[in-house]
Design a protein around this motif. Structure first.
Motif, mmCIF file in Angstrom:
data_model
loop_
_atom_site.group_PDB
_atom_site.id
_atom_site.type_symbol
_atom_site.label_atom_id
_atom_site.label_comp_id
_atom_site.label_asym_id
_atom_site.label_seq_id
_atom_site.Cartn_x
_atom_site.Cartn_y
_atom_site.Cartn_z
ATOM 1 N N GLY A 54 0.832 -1.189 0.000
ATOM 2 C CA GLY A 54 0.000 0.000 0.000
ATOM 3 C C GLY A 54 0.862 1.232 0.000
ATOM 4 N N PRO A 55 0.351 2.359 0.442
ATOM 5 C CA PRO A 55 1.080 3.611 0.351
ATOM 6 C C PRO A 55 2.413 3.607 1.062
ATOM 7 C CG PRO A 55 -1.246 3.999 0.820
ATOM 8 C CD PRO A 55 -1.013 2.525 0.936
ATOM 9 N N GLY A 56 2.614 2.734 2.044
ATOM 10 C CA GLY A 56 3.861 2.759 2.794
ATOM 11 C C GLY A 56 4.978 1.946 2.182
ATOM 12 N N VAL A 57 4.759 1.327 1.030
ATOM 13 C CA VAL A 57 5.741 0.417 0.462
ATOM 14 C C VAL A 57 6.722 1.169 -0.413
ATOM 15 C CG1 VAL A 57 6.076 -1.555 -1.037
ATOM 16 C CG2 VAL A 57 4.174 -1.508 0.543
ATOM 17 N N GLY A 58 7.985 0.830 -0.278
ATOM 18 C CA GLY A 58 9.022 1.440 -1.092
ATOM 19 C C GLY A 58 10.341 1.340 -0.378
ATOM 20 N N PRO A 59 11.358 1.973 -0.900
ATOM 21 C CA PRO A 59 12.658 1.903 -0.244
ATOM 22 C C PRO A 59 12.582 2.407 1.186
ATOM 23 C CG PRO A 59 12.830 2.878 -2.446
ATOM 24 C CD PRO A 59 11.376 2.776 -2.125
ATOM 25 N N GLY A 60 13.051 1.590 2.107
ATOM 26 C CA GLY A 60 13.070 1.991 3.500
ATOM 27 C C GLY A 60 11.781 1.745 4.239
ATOM 28 N N VAL A 99 -2.463 -2.261 -8.946
ATOM 29 C CA VAL A 99 -1.382 -1.452 -9.502
ATOM 30 C C VAL A 99 -0.302 -1.220 -8.454
ATOM 31 C CG1 VAL A 99 -0.788 0.803 -10.453
ATOM 32 C CG2 VAL A 99 -2.892 -0.346 -11.187
ATOM 33 N N ASP A 100 -0.715 -0.845 -7.234
ATOM 34 C CA ASP A 100 0.259 -0.610 -6.170
ATOM 35 C C ASP A 100 1.028 -1.879 -5.827
ATOM 36 O OD1 ASP A 100 -0.329 2.063 -5.939
ATOM 37 O OD2 ASP A 100 -1.743 1.801 -4.285
ATOM 38 N N GLY A 101 0.304 -2.992 -5.753
ATOM 39 C CA GLY A 101 0.950 -4.253 -5.421
ATOM 40 C C GLY A 101 1.963 -4.669 -6.460
ATOM 41 N N GLU A 102 1.596 -4.555 -7.749
ATOM 42 C CA GLU A 102 2.515 -4.921 -8.816
ATOM 43 C C GLU A 102 3.725 -3.994 -8.846
ATOM 44 O OE1 GLU A 102 2.355 -7.603 -10.402
ATOM 45 O OE2 GLU A 102 0.397 -8.170 -9.644
ATOM 46 N N ALA A 103 3.507 -2.703 -8.601
ATOM 47 C CA ALA A 103 4.622 -1.754 -8.588
ATOM 48 C C ALA A 103 5.595 -2.077 -7.462
ATOM 49 C CB ALA A 103 4.094 -0.330 -8.450
ATOM 50 N N ALA A 104 5.051 -2.486 -6.303
ATOM 51 C CA ALA A 104 5.907 -2.811 -5.169
ATOM 52 C C ALA A 104 6.775 -4.033 -5.457
ATOM 53 C CB ALA A 104 5.047 -3.048 -3.925
ATOM 54 N N VAL A 105 6.186 -5.064 -6.063
ATOM 55 C CA VAL A 105 6.958 -6.268 -6.377
ATOM 56 C C VAL A 105 7.978 -5.976 -7.474
ATOM 57 C CG1 VAL A 105 6.844 -8.659 -7.155
ATOM 58 C CG2 VAL A 105 5.079 -7.769 -5.625
ATOM 59 N N ALA A 106 7.589 -5.170 -8.463
ATOM 60 C CA ALA A 106 8.535 -4.794 -9.517
ATOM 61 C C ALA A 106 9.728 -4.042 -8.935
ATOM 62 C CB ALA A 106 7.832 -3.948 -10.572
ATOM 63 N N HIS A 107 9.454 -3.182 -7.956
ATOM 64 C CA HIS A 107 10.546 -2.467 -7.287
ATOM 65 C C HIS A 107 11.460 -3.451 -6.556
ATOM 66 C CE1 HIS A 107 12.665 0.595 -4.936
ATOM 67 N NE2 HIS A 107 12.449 -0.161 -3.887
#
Length: 308
Positions: A54-60, A99-107
């Motif tokens: 969700g919104p909190g996913v990403g580097p760090g 979309v968010d889930g796929e973007a997180a896994v792609a990252h």
């Protein structure tokens, strides 16, 4: 029947779920242990870890928007602490395929340099958002993992998945499922050898070699409330893995520890060490991507499971 020497070595994966545990470091330590054993990949279930991407996913990121840890974020934290082991978040619920889930896994796949896999939901037949599953990846496309325990899911899994997990309680059942999946893959235009079928078992290694109940240990797993369950010691488990793979029943195993810290340690330092001593499991990673660990070719200009 093809011998194990011609088919290569078995593939091994493990769940690193710690129900109720919100410490990222505890999960990372289990992942590092799995890597020391040379396991192909680890899985982390969103049901166990907490909320999905969700919104909190990403580097760090480490904590998602829900009450627990976010599976993708936890595995992203593990990237810096590991070098080779594959990382597969088993995202479920509304975030699966979003979309968010796929973007997180792609990252995750990019920052790990091609070590990520993603769960695809084939329970309803065709997986949703297939186009999103074929985006750029350091390994051609991110390895796709599907649970095909239920019969109706198997045709879609055979068409689209790279790795199929199936909960089975006997060698004969495992062989039947693998044969069906390979036949369905061929029927859909795929090379059957581009599919890896792993038996999914819960493992309880707490009671030693001589504590196996009838239907466990050397006799194989049995049904339980948590699904197929092996209860016994690391040596008997090594024998089970070797014999099922040698007989062509499976390409490997996805193992879910009942007591994560205890059972994963005994799996790595007992079962895996014994298989390595016998020459039946890798002692080093020959490549850097999850696709290489699994012995899968890098796809060129095509969607796995069909035509371009």
């Amino acid at each position: 029947m093809m011998s194990s020497s011609r088919r290569g070595l078995p593939h091994l994966a493990a769940a690193v779920d710690l129900p109720g545990e919100y410490d990222v470091g505890a999960h990372v330590e289990l992942i590092r242990l799995a890597e020391r054993g040379g396991l192909d990949f680890v899985t982390l279930d969103d049901t166990s870890a907490g909320a999905g991407p969700g919104p909190g996913v990403g580097p760090g990121a480490g904590v998602g928007p829900g009450p627990g840890l976010d599976a993708v974020a936890v595995l992203s934290r593990a990237v810096a602490a590991t070098r080779r082991v594959g990382l597969v978040p088993m995202v479920t619920g509304p975030h699966a395929g979003s979309v968010d889930g796929e973007a997180a896994v792609a990252h995750l796949d990019r920052v790990s340099r091609g070590r990520a896999g993603r769960r695809i939901d084939v329970s309803g037949g065709e997986p949703s958002r297939l186009a999103a599953l074929t985006g750029p990846s350091p390994q051609g496309h991110t390895v796709r993992v599907a649970d095909a325990t239920d019969g109706p899911a198997r045709l879609a899994a055979a068409r689209y998945a790279d790795v199929v997990l199936a909960r089975v309680t006997s060698r004969a059942q495992a062989r039947s499922v693998r044969d069906q999946l390979r036949a369905d893959a061929a029927e859909s235009g795929r090379e059957p050898d581009s599919l890896r079928v792993l038996a999914a078992l819960s493992i309880d290694l707490g009671d030693g070699e001589h504590a196996a109940e009838p239907g466990h240990g050397g006799g194989g797993p049995r049904r339980s409330a948590r699904g197929p369950l092996y209860r016994g010691g690391p040596v008997d488990l090594a024998d089970l893995i070797a014999s099922w793979h040698r007989d062509g029943a499976v390409d490997g195993f996805h193992l879910i520890p009942v007591e994560p810290r205890r059972d994963l340690e005994r799996l790595v330092n007992g079962t895996v060490a014994l298989l390595q001593h016998r020459g039946l499991f890798r002692t080093f990673y020959p490549g850097g991507t999850l696709r290489e660990h699994l012995g899968l070719a890098r796809p060129v200009g095509q969607i796995a499971g069909g035509r371009t």
